[in-house]
Design a protein around this motif. Structure first.
Motif, PDB file in Angstrom:
ATOM      1  N   PRO A   6      50.972  45.869  31.536  1.00 45.35           N
ATOM      2  CA  PRO A   6      49.959  46.220  32.530  1.00 45.35           C
ATOM      3  C   PRO A   6      49.394  44.985  33.229  1.00 45.35           C
ATOM      4  O   PRO A   6      49.526  43.861  32.749  1.00 45.35           O
ATOM      5  CB  PRO A   6      48.888  46.914  31.688  1.00 45.35           C
ATOM      6  CG  PRO A   6      49.016  46.272  30.341  1.00 45.35           C
ATOM      7  CD  PRO A   6      50.484  46.011  30.151  1.00 45.35           C
ATOM      8  N   MET A   7      48.755  45.208  34.368  1.00 47.55           N
ATOM      9  CA  MET A   7      48.111  44.128  35.105  1.00 47.55           C
ATOM     10  C   MET A   7      46.735  43.882  34.494  1.00 47.55           C
ATOM     11  O   MET A   7      45.697  44.243  35.054  1.00 47.55           O
ATOM     12  CB  MET A   7      48.007  44.503  36.587  1.00 47.55           C
ATOM     13  CG  MET A   7      47.604  43.341  37.502  1.00 47.55           C
ATOM     14  SD  MET A   7      47.496  43.832  39.250  1.00 47.55           S
ATOM     15  CE  MET A   7      49.224  44.161  39.606  1.00 47.55           C
ATOM     16  N   VAL A   8      46.761  43.249  33.327  1.00 50.38           N
ATOM     17  CA  VAL A   8      45.524  42.983  32.584  1.00 50.38           C
ATOM     18  C   VAL A   8      45.520  41.519  32.160  1.00 50.38           C
ATOM     19  O   VAL A   8      46.415  41.069  31.434  1.00 50.38           O
ATOM     20  CB  VAL A   8      45.410  43.891  31.339  1.00 50.38           C
ATOM     21  CG1 VAL A   8      44.176  43.516  30.522  1.00 50.38           C
ATOM     22  CG2 VAL A   8      45.378  45.356  31.737  1.00 50.38           C
ATOM     23  N   ASN A   9      44.550  40.770  32.627  1.00 50.67           N
ATOM     24  CA  ASN A   9      44.434  39.351  32.283  1.00 50.67           C
ATOM     25  C   ASN A   9      43.030  38.862  32.582  1.00 50.67           C
ATOM     26  O   ASN A   9      42.326  39.425  33.425  1.00 50.67           O
ATOM     27  CB  ASN A   9      45.454  38.523  33.076  1.00 50.67           C
ATOM     28  CG  ASN A   9      45.218  38.586  34.574  1.00 50.67           C
ATOM     29  OD1 ASN A   9      45.704  39.505  35.240  1.00 50.67           O
ATOM     30  ND2 ASN A   9      44.468  37.625  35.125  1.00 50.67           N
ATOM     31  N   PRO A  10      42.587  37.815  31.895  1.00 50.57           N
ATOM     32  CA  PRO A  10      41.296  37.204  32.239  1.00 50.57           C
ATOM     33  C   PRO A  10      41.456  36.345  33.494  1.00 50.57           C
ATOM     34  O   PRO A  10      42.564  36.187  34.008  1.00 50.57           O
ATOM     35  CB  PRO A  10      40.997  36.341  31.009  1.00 50.57           C
ATOM     36  CG  PRO A  10      42.354  35.944  30.524  1.00 50.57           C
ATOM     37  CD  PRO A  10      43.233  37.143  30.766  1.00 50.57           C
ATOM     38  N   LYS A  11      40.377  35.789  33.975  1.00 57.64           N
ATOM     39  CA  LYS A  11      40.466  34.837  35.082  1.00 57.64           C
ATOM     40  C   LYS A  11      41.252  33.612  34.618  1.00 57.64           C
ATOM     41  O   LYS A  11      41.026  33.099  33.512  1.00 57.64           O
ATOM     42  CB  LYS A  11      39.062  34.430  35.535  1.00 57.64           C
ATOM     43  CG  LYS A  11      39.074  33.430  36.692  1.00 57.64           C
ATOM     44  CD  LYS A  11      37.658  33.062  37.111  1.00 57.64           C
ATOM     45  CE  LYS A  11      37.689  32.030  38.238  1.00 57.64           C
ATOM     46  NZ  LYS A  11      36.312  31.643  38.684  1.00 57.64           N
ATOM     47  N   ILE A  12      42.193  33.155  35.442  1.00 59.08           N
ATOM     48  CA  ILE A  12      43.045  32.024  35.077  1.00 59.08           C
ATOM     49  C   ILE A  12      42.819  30.902  36.088  1.00 59.08           C
ATOM     50  O   ILE A  12      43.260  30.987  37.240  1.00 59.08           O
ATOM     51  CB  ILE A  12      44.534  32.433  35.062  1.00 59.08           C
ATOM     52  CG1 ILE A  12      44.740  33.672  34.184  1.00 59.08           C
ATOM     53  CG2 ILE A  12      45.397  31.279  34.589  1.00 59.08           C
ATOM     54  CD1 ILE A  12      46.156  34.224  34.217  1.00 59.08           C
TER      55      ILE A  12
END
Length: 262
Positions: A114-120
């Motif tokens: 899924p398109m799930v991530n913290p700020k990078i």
């Protein structure tokens, strides 16, 4: 009497610890492999040669022929960082990949996350969600799973990362089952997030796919799942513990006190 109680306590603690150790599930190990990443065209970035660390796991440690299992690829470390262009907002990175099959089955399993991530932030490690896919097991024997490639999709651009030499990240032993008569031929794979119609379309366009697609921590095993051997080991330890307790009962019982006075 106190000495007997202490001996009993130590014996039971040892037996319990041995038994608990025997039933621990096999942990998957992280797999490191050299990777070449091609950034999107037009962004002014060159090819990246780095190291990926992945963990591959199976939803079943003792599957049978005819079963459909879920394979999870967890990326512990991506081969390339977020370059120094822009900070990536949360939930803007979507991964997909391919796992190469070996042993009694061939082809690939398509996986996606899924398109799930913290700020990078810029110039920091890329964070990728776990990718999953499913495969139907068609033959008894050993099936190996080797991470082959993954694509990082961000803001409509793709960074394609390919393993320089795919290494086995997971080994699954498939037992005979209701479908054991199958010869182990390949079947088409599809993305877990796609509909049934799009699955058929992507399956026909894939030339060498096996299974249908759909967390390691993985850690991949990467490591052999070893479900049957773990069960046998646990039973063996249980039997040994029972014998040990029986021996202790015989040695520690105050037989003299049990004798009747003459």
């Amino acid at each position: 009497m106190n000495r007997n109680r202490l001996a009993w306590g130590a014996l039971l603690a040892t037996a319990g610890a041995s038994l608990l150790m025997g039933v621990q599930p096999a942990a998957a190990a992280d797999l490191s492999f050299a990777t070449t990443c091609i950034p999107p065209a037009g962004v002014g970035l060159g090819t990246v040669h780095g190291t990926s660390i992945a963990n591959v796991t199976s939803s079943s440690s003792s599957p049978k022929v005819g079963d459909t299992i879920t394979i999870t690829w967890t990326t512990v470390k991506a081969a390339s960082n977020n370059p120094g262009i822009i900070d990536l907002a949360a939930n803007t990175v979507k991964p997909s990949g391919r796992i190469k099959l070996g042993g009694v089955q061939s082809g690939t399993v398509a996986v996606s996350g899924p398109m799930v991530n913290p700020k990078i932030p810029k110039n920091s490690p890329m964070v990728i969600s776990p990718m999953t896919g499913t495969i139907k097991l068609t033959a008894a024997g050993t099936v190996t799973f080797s991470p082959a490639a993954y694509t990082i999709t961000v803001l409509g651009t793709d960074t394609v990362c390919t393993a320089d030499s795919p290494a086995v990240g997971l080994t699954v032993t498939v037992a005979q089952g209701s479908g054991s008569g199958s010869s182990g031929g390949t079947t088409a794979s599809s993305s877990p997030s796609s509909s049934s119609s799009s699955s058929s379309s992507s399956s026909s366009s894939s030339s060498s796919t096996t299974g249908s697609t759909t967390s390691s921590s993985s850690s991949g095993n990467l490591a052999s799942t070893g479900g049957d051997s773990s069960s046998l080991r646990a039973l063996g330890l249980l039997g040994a513990s029972v014998l040990l307790v029986g021996a202790a009962v015989f040695v520690l019982t105050p037989w003299r006190r049990l004798r009747r006075p003459r």
